[in-house]
Design an enzyme around this catalytic site. Structure first.
Site, PDB file in Angstrom:
ATOM      1  N   GLY A  14     -22.494 -22.535   0.571  1.00 11.68           N
ATOM      2  CA  GLY A  14     -22.608 -21.096   0.853  1.00 11.68           C
ATOM      3  C   GLY A  14     -21.287 -20.344   0.841  1.00 11.68           C
ATOM      4  O   GLY A  14     -21.165 -19.289   1.475  1.00 11.68           O
ATOM      5  N   ASN A  16     -20.065 -18.720  -1.657  1.00 11.54           N
ATOM      6  CA  ASN A  16     -20.296 -17.437  -2.334  1.00 11.54           C
ATOM      7  C   ASN A  16     -21.050 -16.462  -1.429  1.00 11.54           C
ATOM      8  O   ASN A  16     -20.792 -15.266  -1.447  1.00 11.54           O
ATOM      9  CB  ASN A  16     -21.031 -17.644  -3.658  1.00 11.54           C
ATOM     10  CG  ASN A  16     -20.075 -18.100  -4.749  1.00 11.54           C
ATOM     11  OD1 ASN A  16     -19.300 -17.316  -5.285  1.00 11.54           O
ATOM     12  ND2 ASN A  16     -20.103 -19.386  -5.051  1.00 11.54           N
ATOM     13  N   MET A  93     -30.411 -24.401  -5.686  1.00  4.48           N
ATOM     14  CA  MET A  93     -30.630 -25.533  -6.578  1.00  4.48           C
ATOM     15  C   MET A  93     -32.082 -25.698  -7.013  1.00  4.48           C
ATOM     16  O   MET A  93     -32.474 -26.761  -7.478  1.00  4.48           O
ATOM     17  CB  MET A  93     -30.118 -26.829  -5.935  1.00  4.48           C
ATOM     18  CG  MET A  93     -28.620 -26.826  -5.652  1.00  4.48           C
ATOM     19  SD  MET A  93     -27.628 -26.243  -7.038  1.00  4.48           S
ATOM     20  CE  MET A  93     -27.722 -27.684  -8.098  1.00  4.48           C
ATOM     21  N   LEU A  96     -36.503 -21.115 -10.479  1.00  5.03           N
ATOM     22  CA  LEU A  96     -37.531 -20.125 -10.137  1.00  5.03           C
ATOM     23  C   LEU A  96     -38.645 -20.147 -11.178  1.00  5.03           C
ATOM     24  O   LEU A  96     -38.397 -20.353 -12.378  1.00  5.03           O
ATOM     25  CB  LEU A  96     -36.910 -18.728 -10.085  1.00  5.03           C
ATOM     26  CG  LEU A  96     -35.744 -18.540  -9.107  1.00  5.03           C
ATOM     27  CD1 LEU A  96     -35.154 -17.133  -9.251  1.00  5.03           C
ATOM     28  CD2 LEU A  96     -36.207 -18.771  -7.674  1.00  5.03           C
ATOM     29  N   HIS A 112     -22.429 -18.838 -12.367  1.00  3.45           N
ATOM     30  CA  HIS A 112     -22.334 -20.182 -12.949  1.00  3.45           C
ATOM     31  C   HIS A 112     -20.862 -20.532 -13.162  1.00  3.45           C
ATOM     32  O   HIS A 112     -20.104 -19.713 -13.693  1.00  3.45           O
ATOM     33  CB  HIS A 112     -23.106 -20.241 -14.271  1.00  3.45           C
ATOM     34  CG  HIS A 112     -23.157 -21.617 -14.834  1.00  3.45           C
ATOM     35  ND1 HIS A 112     -24.056 -22.570 -14.388  1.00  3.45           N
ATOM     36  CD2 HIS A 112     -22.386 -22.223 -15.769  1.00  3.45           C
ATOM     37  CE1 HIS A 112     -23.844 -23.697 -15.041  1.00  3.45           C
ATOM     38  NE2 HIS A 112     -22.838 -23.513 -15.887  1.00  3.45           N
ATOM     39  N   GLU A 146     -35.172 -18.733 -19.185  1.00  3.92           N
ATOM     40  CA  GLU A 146     -34.399 -19.842 -19.759  1.00  3.92           C
ATOM     41  C   GLU A 146     -33.157 -20.104 -18.906  1.00  3.92           C
ATOM     42  O   GLU A 146     -32.366 -19.177 -18.646  1.00  3.92           O
ATOM     43  CB  GLU A 146     -33.991 -19.481 -21.194  1.00  3.92           C
ATOM     44  CG  GLU A 146     -33.841 -20.705 -22.056  1.00  3.92           C
ATOM     45  CD  GLU A 146     -33.364 -20.329 -23.452  1.00  3.92           C
ATOM     46  OE1 GLU A 146     -32.534 -21.052 -23.985  1.00  3.92           O
ATOM     47  OE2 GLU A 146     -33.829 -19.290 -23.969  1.00  3.92           O
ATOM     48  N   ASP A 148     -29.750 -20.664 -17.211  1.00  7.67           N
ATOM     49  CA  ASP A 148     -28.338 -20.304 -17.479  1.00  7.67           C
ATOM     50  C   ASP A 148     -28.159 -19.547 -18.800  1.00  7.67           C
ATOM     51  O   ASP A 148     -27.134 -19.709 -19.480  1.00  7.67           O
ATOM     52  CB  ASP A 148     -27.449 -21.579 -17.497  1.00  7.67           C
ATOM     53  CG  ASP A 148     -27.413 -22.259 -16.135  1.00  7.67           C
ATOM     54  OD1 ASP A 148     -27.620 -21.582 -15.117  1.00  7.67           O
ATOM     55  OD2 ASP A 148     -27.177 -23.484 -16.089  1.00  7.67           O
ATOM     56  N   GLU A 177     -14.821 -17.193  -8.487  1.00  5.85           N
ATOM     57  CA  GLU A 177     -16.214 -16.817  -8.172  1.00  5.85           C
ATOM     58  C   GLU A 177     -16.271 -15.823  -7.021  1.00  5.85           C
ATOM     59  O   GLU A 177     -17.021 -14.844  -7.063  1.00  5.85           O
ATOM     60  CB  GLU A 177     -17.015 -18.061  -7.752  1.00  5.85           C
ATOM     61  CG  GLU A 177     -17.343 -18.997  -8.883  1.00  5.85           C
ATOM     62  CD  GLU A 177     -18.248 -20.140  -8.436  1.00  5.85           C
ATOM     63  OE1 GLU A 177     -19.055 -20.570  -9.269  1.00  5.85           O
ATOM     64  OE2 GLU A 177     -18.167 -20.606  -7.282  1.00  5.85           O
TER      65      GLU A 177
HETATM   66  C1  GRF Z   1     -20.973 -22.368  -7.233  1.00  2.86           C
HETATM   67  O1  GRF Z   1     -20.002 -23.070  -7.945  1.00  2.86           O
HETATM   68  C2  GRF Z   1     -21.874 -21.608  -8.172  1.00  2.86           C
HETATM   69  O2  GRF Z   1     -21.231 -21.208  -9.344  1.00  2.86           O
HETATM   70  C3  GRF Z   1     -22.943 -22.616  -8.503  1.00  2.86           C
HETATM   71  O3  GRF Z   1     -23.139 -23.339  -7.307  1.00  2.86           O
HETATM   72  C4  GRF Z   1     -21.954 -23.306  -6.531  1.00  2.86           C
HETATM   73  C5  GRF Z   1     -22.328 -22.831  -5.157  1.00  2.86           C
HETATM   74  O4  GRF Z   1     -21.272 -22.944  -4.254  1.00  2.86           O
HETATM   75  N1  GRF Z   1     -24.131 -21.970  -9.003  1.00  2.86           N
HETATM   76  P1  GRF Z   1     -21.403 -22.293  -2.807  1.00  2.86           P
HETATM   77  O5  GRF Z   1     -22.622 -22.891  -2.139  1.00  2.86           O
HETATM   78  O6  GRF Z   1     -21.512 -20.803  -2.965  1.00  2.86           O
HETATM   79  O7  GRF Z   1     -20.135 -22.691  -2.101  1.00  2.86           O
END
Ligand code: GRF
Length: 206
Positions: A14, A16, A93, A96, A112, A146, A148, A177
């Site tokens: 988490g 992000n 993960m 959908l 991504h 589709e 990514d 990110e």
């Molecule tokens: C990130 O690297 C994102 O790009 C990918 O999953 C990871 C999630 O990391 N889809 P976090 O849980 O936000 O630390």
């Protein structure tokens, strides 16, 4: 400023999610408010991050639901209950269903950790590292059926340095990110993103 009610979906660390919450509190998200956190993993650290934040969370363990469609119906109902305008996937993960994507068409973002369309899938950073590329990066895109592959909103490169090991590269990717995702969310909230086929025009950008 128009308010955009955001649900962040996270299965793991988490970081992000945290970056979005911090950005909202510090510089703002152009009217975006993180109003709900969704997880499929009761043990996700992402949930700990919001425990005392006042942001509601909803956990639905996929093992407790009979099918993907059933799962997504429960989630969509929750999103409607919270009047969610934008879904932000941040390390979610679970794939959908078409039903979910249709319900929130052009209102689902994903981040991504590679320069798409290179290195799709769950191991974007290590796949790029193992391939020996000199440049990789981060992509924020709209989600379509589709994996990514939806229209790309923002991308930023991250140079692979000679002395990098996977950890060092990972750290710089995540740092990128954490800056790029709030920026993309702000563009969405300001209504600056125009989807034309598989391309996104950023209104006002030269
Ligand atoms: C990130 O690297 C994102 O790009 C990918 O999953 C990871 C999630 O990391 N889809 P976090 O849980 O936000 O630390």
């Amino acid at each position: 400023m128009k308010r955009t009610n955001i649900a962040v979906f996270a299965s793991g660390t988490g970081s992000n999610l945290q970056a979005l919450i911090d950005a909202e509190r510090r510089e703002g998200l152009s009217g975006g408010i993180v109003g709900l956190v969704i997880s499929d993993n009761p043990g996700a650290f992402a949930l700990k991050r919001v425990e005392n934040s006042g942001i509601p969370s909803f956990v639905l363990d996929k093992k407790t639901v009979s099918s993907v469609l059933e799962y997504d119906k429960i989630i969509v109902k929750k999103l409607k209950e919270f009047e969610i305008d934008l879904v932000v996937l941040a390390g979610f993960m679970k794939i959908l269903s078409g039903y979910f994507i249709e319900e929130y068409r052009n209102r689902i973002l994903n981040i991504h950790p590679s320069l798409l369309p290179s290195f799709k899938g769950a191991h974007g950073i290590s796949d790029a590292f193992d391939a020996g590329v000199k440049v990789t990066g981060v992509t924020v895109h709209f989600v379509t059926e589709e994996l990514d592959s939806g229209p790309i909103i923002l991308q930023e490169q991250v140079i692979v340095k000679e002395k990098d090991d996977l950890d060092a590269l990972e750290m710089r990717i995540h740092k990128t990110e954490h800056r790029l995702y709030p920026e993309a969310v702000r563009l969405f909230c300001k209504n600056k993103l125009k989807i034309e086929g598989n391309k996104v025009k950023i209104i006002g950008k030269k």
